[in-house]
Design an enzyme around this catalytic site. Structure first.
Site, PDB file in Angstrom:
ATOM      1  N   CYS A  74      -2.436   8.870   3.231  1.00 46.74           N
ATOM      2  CA  CYS A  74      -2.240   8.398   1.860  1.00 46.74           C
ATOM      3  C   CYS A  74      -3.519   8.506   1.053  1.00 46.74           C
ATOM      4  O   CYS A  74      -3.475   8.635  -0.168  1.00 46.74           O
ATOM      5  CB  CYS A  74      -1.718   6.965   1.860  1.00 46.74           C
ATOM      6  SG  CYS A  74      -2.774   5.807   2.769  1.00 46.74           S
ATOM      7  N   GLU A 120       0.878  -1.169   0.000  1.00 47.19           N
ATOM      8  CA  GLU A 120       0.000   0.000   0.000  1.00 47.19           C
ATOM      9  C   GLU A 120       0.908   1.210   0.000  1.00 47.19           C
ATOM     10  O   GLU A 120       1.546   1.521   1.003  1.00 47.19           O
ATOM     11  CB  GLU A 120      -0.919  -0.029   1.219  1.00 47.19           C
ATOM     12  CG  GLU A 120      -2.140   0.875   1.061  1.00 47.19           C
ATOM     13  CD  GLU A 120      -1.939   2.234   1.681  1.00 47.19           C
ATOM     14  OE1 GLU A 120      -1.630   3.181   0.920  1.00 47.19           O
ATOM     15  OE2 GLU A 120      -2.091   2.378   2.898  1.00 47.19           O
TER      16      GLU A 120
END
Length: 496
Positions: free
Chosen positions: A277, A243
């Protein structure tokens, strides 16, 4: 020893963690050498048979105890997050609640998703029955981030444990105290074996974990580091789930509820000081509603407070990120962008005040690079089609958001991303029933939901003969007549 506020240092073999806001000591932890990492993995491998052997019911009992402990000690953990990362306590509470929800869902649903089950046979192999089972990998290495030091790693750890794996966790050097707390509390409810361990240190400790013969690595962090993790794991063909970074966009169509859109945009862009993020870093707003939307965003963002205790926005956790934020703002203004809130003067280390930028060129750093700060660019577009084109122009593809009525779902389907929220922002991260992950430079693989459980288990297919073959194909004893019947069957089944 002299320490810089918020910068992790190594002193006499120990990792020293301090608050980015006050310099207060959060903890000291022994730095793991490569041989320490190897020993932790060896202990985890020895414990793996015991943990997997408990079965779904045995693991569920223990994970339920840990979930209850996390819930009952939530204020304690939230305060530790605040002291170590500068995150406001309220933000930490919301993060931890989401993490508890994921641990609970993974624990409750592991057997349903991963338990053995019969699979229907097809006519060409009707003489065989089939079933599918999922087996744990063994030892999973998790390399976690500092921005969400509870939610993000537990999105891998909770699912890996529920699937029957043991875990060796390398928390960020900016949040080792939180990582140690998670491991220590788990050991209180599972004291029998070292099922969940921690190794501390800087980047080289994460590299050592990649080389330590773990069976899978789950990483969350920047795109550049994700590539290095993948390269290290490739040497031993260790599978990875990555990720990585994001540059998420919100699209606001002409028929959007502007009050709801502005509220969600301010939250999505500025929560956790923009250090997310999946944070909204770009907004593309249809011309007809652009000015009204900007006014509403600026009014809401302008009310937010910045500081240590009781503030809406805390410090920038990683001091070197402040220069990235400063560069993006300065470059945007120099290239014709206009700051309608904040601007270059908003950078006041260790804080950055909310900054809203309009009319920033699409090739500017503030548009193309991950800023990871409390900034937002808002650009005017002719229509939603232009907005989609701009949103998809970057190599990132993590999350996104769409506000509108008539076409919102259609627009969301066209965004190149692993996740999209319609008439909200960031909600997919808390939805334990859905997978979380991105495409392109945002990584691959999934955590959360059924896909997240399967990410930490190997599928194993098993067939069992239950009678003679009416059309023997898999044997050298087949006759020419039988081969001819196979050809006829192929035409009947598939030739129309």
């Amino acid at each position: 020893m002299t320490t810089v506020t918020g910068v992790p240092t190594v002193d006499d073999g120990e990792l020293v963690s301090t608050s980015p806001a006050t310099g207060e000591l959060a903890g000291r932890f022994p730095v793991a050498e490569p041989e320490d990492v190897d020993r932790a993995v060896d202990r985890a491998r020895a414990a793996a048979d015991w943990w997997a052997g408990l079965g779904f019911a045995g693991r569920r009992t223990r994970l339920s105890r840990w979930r209850a402990m996390l819930a009952n000690r939530l204020p304690e953990l939230a305060d530790l997050c605040h002291r170590e990362t500068g995150k406001p306590v309220a933000e930490a509470v919301v993060e931890i609640l989401a993490a508890i929800e994921h641990v609970d869902w993974a624990n409750r649903n592991a057997k349903r998703v991963l338990g053995p089950r019969r699979v229907r046979s097809r006519l060409v192999l009707v003489e065989h029955s089939a079933h599918l089972e999922y087996q744990p990998y063994g030892v999973v290495g998790v390399i976690g981030p500092w921005n969400y030091p509870v939610l993000t790693p537990l999105g891998s750890i909770g699912y890996a444990l529920a699937a029957g794996n043991t875990v060796v966790f390398k928390p960020s050097e900016y949040s080792p105290a939180v990582g140690q707390w998670l491991v220590d509390t788990f050991a209180e409810v599972v004291p029998e074996q070292p099922v969940f361990q921690v190794v501390h240190g800087l980047g080289e400790v994460g590299a050592a974990l990649c080389h330590a013969r773990v069976d899978k690595v789950a990483f969350t962090g920047s795109t550049g580091t994700a590539k290095r993790v993948m390269a290290a794991c490739a040497e031993s063909l260790t599978p990875v789930v990555l990720e990585a970074g994001g540059k998420d966009a919100m699209i606001v169509d002409a028929d959007a509820d502007l009050d709801a859109a502005a509220e969600a945009c301010v939250w999505g862009a500025l929560t956790n000081a923009g250090q997310s993020c999946i944070g909204i870093e770009r907004a593309y707003v249809v011309d007809a509603v652009h000015d009204a939307f900007v006014d509403k965003v600026v009014e809401r963002a302008g009310r937010l407070t910045v500081g240590v205790d009781g503030a809406d926005i805390g410090p920038i956790t990683m001091p070197r990120q402040i220069e990235v934020i400063r560069r993006h703002i300065t470059d945007a203004v120099a290239r014709g962008g206009r700051a309608v809130l904040g601007g270059p003067e908003a950078v006041q280390p260790p804080y950055v005040r909310p900054t809203i930028l309009l009319g920033v060129p699409e090739d500017a750093d503030a548009i193309r690079e991950e800023t990871f700060g409390p900034t937002l660019t808002i650009n005017r577009v002719a229509d939603a089609d232009e907005a989609v084109s701009r949103a998809n122009a970057l190599p990132y593809g993590l999350g996104g958001s769409v506000f509108g009525r008539r076409r919102a779902t259609e627009i969301a389907a066209r965004i190149r991303a692993g996740m999209v929220a319609v008439n909200s922002t960031l909600t997919f991260v808390g939805m334990s029933t859905l997978p979380f992950g991105g495409v392109g430079d945002s990584g691959f693989g999934r955590i959360h939901g059924p896909d997240g459980l399967r990410e930490f288990a190997r599928s194993k297919a098993v067939t069992r003969r239950r009678g003679p073959s009416p059309l023997p194909a898999m044997t050298f004893e087949r006759t020419p007549a039988q081969v001819e019947r196979i050809v006829k069957m192929a035409r009947i089944l598939y030739g129309r």
